[in-house]
Design an enzyme around this catalytic site. Structure first.
Site, PDB file in Angstrom:
ATOM      1  N   ASP A   8      -5.527  -6.140  10.443  1.00  0.00           N
ATOM      2  CA  ASP A   8      -6.882  -5.560  10.449  1.00  0.00           C
ATOM      3  C   ASP A   8      -7.982  -6.596  10.227  1.00  0.00           C
ATOM      4  O   ASP A   8      -9.091  -6.455  10.732  1.00  0.00           O
ATOM      5  CB  ASP A   8      -7.008  -4.398   9.440  1.00  0.00           C
ATOM      6  N   LYS A  28       0.791  -1.239   0.000  1.00  0.00           N
ATOM      7  CA  LYS A  28       0.000   0.000   0.000  1.00  0.00           C
ATOM      8  C   LYS A  28       0.826   1.295   0.000  1.00  0.00           C
ATOM      9  O   LYS A  28       0.472   2.273   0.661  1.00  0.00           O
ATOM     10  CB  LYS A  28      -0.965  -0.013   1.195  1.00  0.00           C
TER      11      LYS A  28
END
Ligand code: BGC
Length: 461
Positions: free
Chosen positions: A195, A153
């Site tokens: 997450d 990312k």
């Protein structure tokens, strides 16, 4: 020439037979990741997360949660009292410079934010158990040690890959807090959580049957509860027969080197990958997640513009040429219908990107967005089914609840429905239910710390 448009769009349509074939290939990759002998070479790493239980409602106390995974860093105070959860949180930006600078700068910044939060809540020098959601591929060695496998990312901060994340955080905290607090003695228990794990655990607090955690946001990933005996990468003394452990699949890497996705990859996927900072990695993620969806659409549009088939009269300084498109663009385009008044609105929206559109262009643009979105949902359904099959193999044909979060799942206008529909079509015999998870990266991470504290206390008794 019209066939160039059709070819570009059709490349994103995958039939059910293909999707079923991909499901089997993914199941095989899962198996490779879980097996000690093949894990090294496996592209889907199936990382044991050392979370062995989901909440049982008996968790109590105050916990901190830290959440790093995209362009923001969040600090939360989570108070759990008799099944009620109260949360206070603050969002801090993480600049591109910090994402791509040194690890020391990055962790110093995180600590500075934590300090600011504690000052606001009048809790300086008083650290509670921390659940740290670190949404990157990590390798865990027991609940205490977690190292970064690789950045994703857009992060490239140096000196972090291969290092112990909890340790980097603790060092930074020690450094800052020692200067500011007299006799500061770091005695926190920080648990690093992916997450997906936070998402699953947060959802399980509300729906106890939750055993999978899915993220479709900037990136995509899945975790699920696996039978410990089947995780062959665990040491013998880490396995309790009959117990489960959460596996962070890191499925975004599907297709990296197995060639499993070669048959469905388009020229646009290839060019997105080639221009990405992690070329050759996260191939499946790049076909699904929010970081790439707008960019895929843009590349199709640019090809058709270059061929004189779209947005004729648009000059080379149009934003469509000069910068990336976000998933919000795709969502916006899809929110318009196929009628004249919506076309007028869409044309106006497009003009904001310096492009000139006709009605026909609006139709083509919408079809491109639909095709890219449908493929993302279809491919995601493949992963959901491959994972659910593992759960069913362990638990029997029970209801499987998937806790879900992420901007694409929450905000894209059609993704969620397409995903649910395709999942049901691919696995009509499995009762799979999707439930939106409440703040997995915040509340979920704190709940992981809470479950750990509960288990730990039980063990001490
Ligand atoms: C990361 C995962 C994360 C996912 C969703 C991926 O890029 O590798 O660890 O769970 O994004 O945030």
């Amino acid at each position: 020439m019209a066939s160039m448009i059709e070819d570009a769009i059709n490349g994103f349509y995958l039939g059910d037979d293909k999707l079923k074939e991909l499901t089997s290939l993914m199941e095989a990759e899962f198996e490779k990741g879980l097996c000690k002998e093949t894990n090294d070479k496996a592209e889907i790493k199936m990382l044991p997360a050392y979370v062995t239980e989901t909440p049982n409602g008996k968790e109590e106390g105050d916990f901190l949660a830290l959440d790093l995974g995209g362009t923001n860093f969040r600090v939360l105070l989570v108070k759990i009292d008799k099944g009620e959860v109260q949360m206070f949180n603050q969002v801090y930006a993480v600049s591109k410079e910090l994402m791509t600078g040194t690890g020391v700068q990055l962790f110093d910044h995180l600590t500075e934010c934590l300090w600011d939060f504690l000052v606001q809540h009048d809790m300086m020098c008083q650290l509670l158990p921390i659940g740290f959601t670190f949404s990157f591929p990590t390798k865990q060695y027991g609940i205490k040690k977690t190292t970064l496998v690789r950045w994703t990312k857009g992060y490239t901060a140096t000196g972090v890959v291969g290092e112990d994340i909890g340790e980097l955080l603790n060092t930074a905290i020690n450094k800052k807090f020692k200067i500011r607090c007299m006799n500061f003695d770091l005695k926190i228990m920080s648990t690093v959580v992916n997450d997906t794990v936070g998402t699953m655990v947060s959802c399980a607090f509300d729906y106890p049957k939750t055993c999978m955690g899915l993220i479709v946001g900037t990136g995509t990933n899945m975790c699920y509860m696996e039978a410990q005996e089947k995780i062959k990468t665990l040491e013998e003394n880490e396995v309790t027969p009959g117990k489960e452990m959460c596996i962070n699949t890191e499925w975004g890497a599907f297709g990296n080197n197995s060639g499993a996705l070669n048959a469905v990859i388009t020229e646009f996927d290839k060019s997105v990958d080639e221009d990405s900072p992690n070329q050759g990695q996260q191939i499946y993620e790049k076909m699904i997640s929010g970081m790439y969806m707008g960019e895929l659409v843009r590349r199709v549009v640019v090809k058709l513009m270059d061929a004189g088939l779209m947005f004729v009269g648009t000059t080379s300084d149009s934003i469509l040429y000069t910068s990336g498109l976000s998933t919000a663009f795709v969502s916006q385009v899809l929110s318009y219908d196929y009628n004249q008044s919506d076309f007028d609105l869409l044309k106006n929206y497009i003009s904001g990107f310096g492009a000139v559109a006709t009605n026909e262009d609006c139709v083509v643009l919408k079809r491109i967005c639909e095709a890219v979105s449908l493929r993302a949902a279809d491919l995601c359904a493949v992963g959901v089914v491959a994972t659910a099959k593992r759960v069913v193999a362990n638990r029997g044909n029970v209801q499987v609840i998937v806790g879900v979060d992420g901007s694409v799942y929450r905000r894209h206008p059609t993704f969620k429905d397409l995903l649910v529909k395709k999942t049901m079509q691919l696995a009509p015999d499995i009762d799979i239910r999707f439930e939106l998870s409440t703040d997995g990266s915040g509340r979920g991470a704190a709940l992981v710390a809470a479950v750990e504290s509960r288990i730990h206390k039980l063990q001490l008794k």
